[in-house]
Design a protein around this motif. Structure first.
Motif, PDB file in Angstrom:
ATOM      1  N   ALA A  45       0.884  -1.182   0.168  1.00  0.00           N
ATOM      2  CA  ALA A  45      -0.308  -0.305  -0.366  1.00  0.00           C
ATOM      3  C   ALA A  45       0.853   1.221  -0.067  1.00  0.00           C
ATOM      4  O   ALA A  45       0.690   2.676   0.426  1.00  0.00           O
ATOM      5  N   GLY A  46       1.962   1.203   0.304  1.00  0.00           N
ATOM      6  CA  GLY A  46       3.081   2.199   0.294  1.00  0.00           C
ATOM      7  C   GLY A  46       3.042   3.525   1.406  1.00  0.00           C
ATOM      8  O   GLY A  46       3.615   4.135   1.253  1.00  0.00           O
ATOM      9  N   THR A  47       2.396   2.729   2.312  1.00  0.00           N
ATOM     10  CA  THR A  47       2.119   3.026   3.802  1.00  0.00           C
ATOM     11  C   THR A  47       3.459   3.526   4.408  1.00  0.00           C
ATOM     12  O   THR A  47       3.878   2.125   4.508  1.00  0.00           O
ATOM     13  N   SER A  48       3.798   4.430   4.892  1.00  0.00           N
ATOM     14  CA  SER A  48       5.293   4.328   5.576  1.00  0.00           C
ATOM     15  C   SER A  48       5.098   3.941   7.286  1.00  0.00           C
ATOM     16  O   SER A  48       4.088   2.964   7.340  1.00  0.00           O
ATOM     17  N   TRP A  49       6.397   3.021   7.343  1.00  0.00           N
ATOM     18  CA  TRP A  49       6.575   1.454   8.512  1.00  0.00           C
ATOM     19  C   TRP A  49       6.206   2.319   9.848  1.00  0.00           C
ATOM     20  O   TRP A  49       5.036   1.425  10.177  1.00  0.00           O
ATOM     21  N   MET A  50       5.697   3.448  10.336  1.00  0.00           N
ATOM     22  CA  MET A  50       5.835   3.717  11.100  1.00  0.00           C
ATOM     23  C   MET A  50       3.813   4.376  11.369  1.00  0.00           C
ATOM     24  O   MET A  50       3.533   4.051  12.543  1.00  0.00           O
ATOM     25  N   VAL A  51       3.054   4.361  10.431  1.00  0.00           N
ATOM     26  CA  VAL A  51       1.618   4.574  10.417  1.00  0.00           C
ATOM     27  C   VAL A  51       0.853   3.405   9.935  1.00  0.00           C
ATOM     28  O   VAL A  51       0.621   2.284  10.277  1.00  0.00           O
ATOM     29  N   ALA A  52       2.094   2.486   9.403  1.00  0.00           N
ATOM     30  CA  ALA A  52       1.238   0.580   9.295  1.00  0.00           C
ATOM     31  C   ALA A  52       1.781  -0.191  11.014  1.00  0.00           C
ATOM     32  O   ALA A  52       1.214  -0.849  10.756  1.00  0.00           O
ATOM     33  N   LEU A  53       2.627   0.524  11.149  1.00  0.00           N
ATOM     34  CA  LEU A  53       3.057   0.174  12.606  1.00  0.00           C
ATOM     35  C   LEU A  53       1.760   0.327  13.691  1.00  0.00           C
ATOM     36  O   LEU A  53       1.411  -0.837  14.854  1.00  0.00           O
ATOM     37  N   LEU A  54       1.051   1.496  13.411  1.00  0.00           N
ATOM     38  CA  LEU A  54       0.541   1.704  14.345  1.00  0.00           C
ATOM     39  C   LEU A  54      -0.821   0.997  14.175  1.00  0.00           C
ATOM     40  O   LEU A  54      -1.725   0.828  15.232  1.00  0.00           O
ATOM     41  N   ILE A  55      -0.806   1.270  13.208  1.00  0.00           N
ATOM     42  CA  ILE A  55      -2.231   0.823  12.283  1.00  0.00           C
ATOM     43  C   ILE A  55      -2.892  -1.267  12.883  1.00  0.00           C
ATOM     44  O   ILE A  55      -3.428  -1.706  13.188  1.00  0.00           O
ATOM     45  N   THR A  56      -0.942  -1.391  12.554  1.00  0.00           N
ATOM     46  CA  THR A  56      -1.589  -3.015  13.542  1.00  0.00           C
ATOM     47  C   THR A  56      -1.086  -3.299  14.860  1.00  0.00           C
ATOM     48  O   THR A  56      -2.105  -4.246  14.756  1.00  0.00           O
ATOM     49  N   VAL A  57      -0.556  -2.448  15.290  1.00  0.00           N
ATOM     50  CA  VAL A  57      -0.620  -2.311  17.141  1.00  0.00           C
ATOM     51  C   VAL A  57      -2.046  -1.986  16.878  1.00  0.00           C
ATOM     52  O   VAL A  57      -3.069  -3.135  18.438  1.00  0.00           O
TER      53      VAL A  57
END
Length: 98
Positions: A45-57
């Motif tokens: 999806a090309g999301t930054s790793w920080m946003v992806a990590l926050l969504i995953t948590v």
């Protein structure tokens, strides 16, 4: 023939084994789903790793609530998020030095 009556066999060990198998299946299935979510958000999806990590948590904590997981689940999700965060920050710092 043996004197066997249906329903009289002790199945305590089998019940505990199946219960543990199901518990571990839920754990590893959930962790696998969270890993796939993080990697999909980051790379596909090309999301930054920080946003992806926050969504995953957030999704991991919601899964814990939905499946009525105990404190170990939350500690695992948050602990893995901290490890990923520290690894990514370290990789970014090393990348800036090179």
């Amino acid at each position: 023939m043996a004197d066997y009556e249906r329903g009289t066999m002790e199945i305590g060990e089998q019940s505990r084994t199946f219960s543990n198998f199901m518990r571990l299946s839920i754990w590893f299935g959930g962790l696998t789903a969270l890993t796939v979510l993080f990697l999909s958000l980051t790379f596909a999806a090309g999301t930054s790793w920080m946003v992806a990590l926050l969504i995953t948590v957030i999704v991991g904590l919601a899964v814990g609530v939905a499946l009525d997981r105990r404190a170990r689940w939350y500690a695992t999700v948050i602990g893995l998020a901290v490890v990923i965060f520290l690894s990514a920050v370290t990789a970014n710092l090393v990348g800036m030095l090179l």
